[in-house]
Design an enzyme around this catalytic site. Sequence first.
Site, mmCIF file in Angstrom:
data_model
loop_
_atom_site.group_PDB
_atom_site.id
_atom_site.type_symbol
_atom_site.label_atom_id
_atom_site.label_comp_id
_atom_site.label_asym_id
_atom_site.label_seq_id
_atom_site.Cartn_x
_atom_site.Cartn_y
_atom_site.Cartn_z
ATOM 1 C CD GLU A 174 -36.880 110.879 -33.882
ATOM 2 O OE1 GLU A 174 -35.862 111.493 -34.260
ATOM 3 O OE2 GLU A 174 -37.874 111.449 -33.420
ATOM 4 C CE1 TYR A 199 -30.922 100.551 -33.512
ATOM 5 C CE2 TYR A 199 -31.991 101.527 -35.405
ATOM 6 C CZ TYR A 199 -30.947 101.490 -34.514
ATOM 7 O OH TYR A 199 -29.926 102.395 -34.614
ATOM 8 C CB ALA A 233 -21.530 104.303 -34.971
ATOM 9 C CB VAL A 234 -20.870 98.791 -36.406
ATOM 10 C CG1 VAL A 234 -19.871 97.650 -36.527
ATOM 11 C CG2 VAL A 234 -21.935 98.471 -35.358
ATOM 12 C CG ASN A 236 -30.055 102.365 -42.035
ATOM 13 O OD1 ASN A 236 -29.753 101.205 -42.280
ATOM 14 N ND2 ASN A 236 -29.259 103.182 -41.362
#
Length: 167
Positions: free
Chosen positions: A115, A127, A82-83, A120
């Site tokens: 996952e 990734y 998370a950012v 997204n």
Amino acid sequence: MSAETEPQASEHPQTQLLGPDQLEACLALDQASLAGLWTQEQWQQELSQSDRLCMGLLVDQHLIAVACGWLVVDELQISAVAVAPDQRRQGHGRQVLMALLQEARRRGAASATLEVSAANTAATTLYERCGFSTQGIRRGYYRNGDDALIQWARLQDTEAVRIAAHS
């Protein structure tokens, strides 16, 4: 006019391994960036169990990004990245994720998996840039019907990615 100047923010965010003392900061970041994905109890587990790793990215002691996972034998299973919304698209997700992968490798992990929703694209791009590739699909996995991409990386390969990013 005063000769005093306001303190300058750190130019380079710093990564650190997070623990129970950062519970409130993790809850706030989760709420802001993941709409409260995890409960307080889940964050307490994530921050206190020895088989879990939670790396934070901080600017002047303010948590702006987090990447968490747990070690299962020699594999890191990534559970969250998370950012903070106002800190996105500045490389912070990559920085905190690479720090997590490096710490997992230091602790004996040979690979990592996660996952991510196929819808997204920002996450899947992140990734891929960190050395992950899609190894499978779980159709209709998420409540909204989105498919989940099963991503996997050898940590030896992610170390090469990290070195290339800094050269």
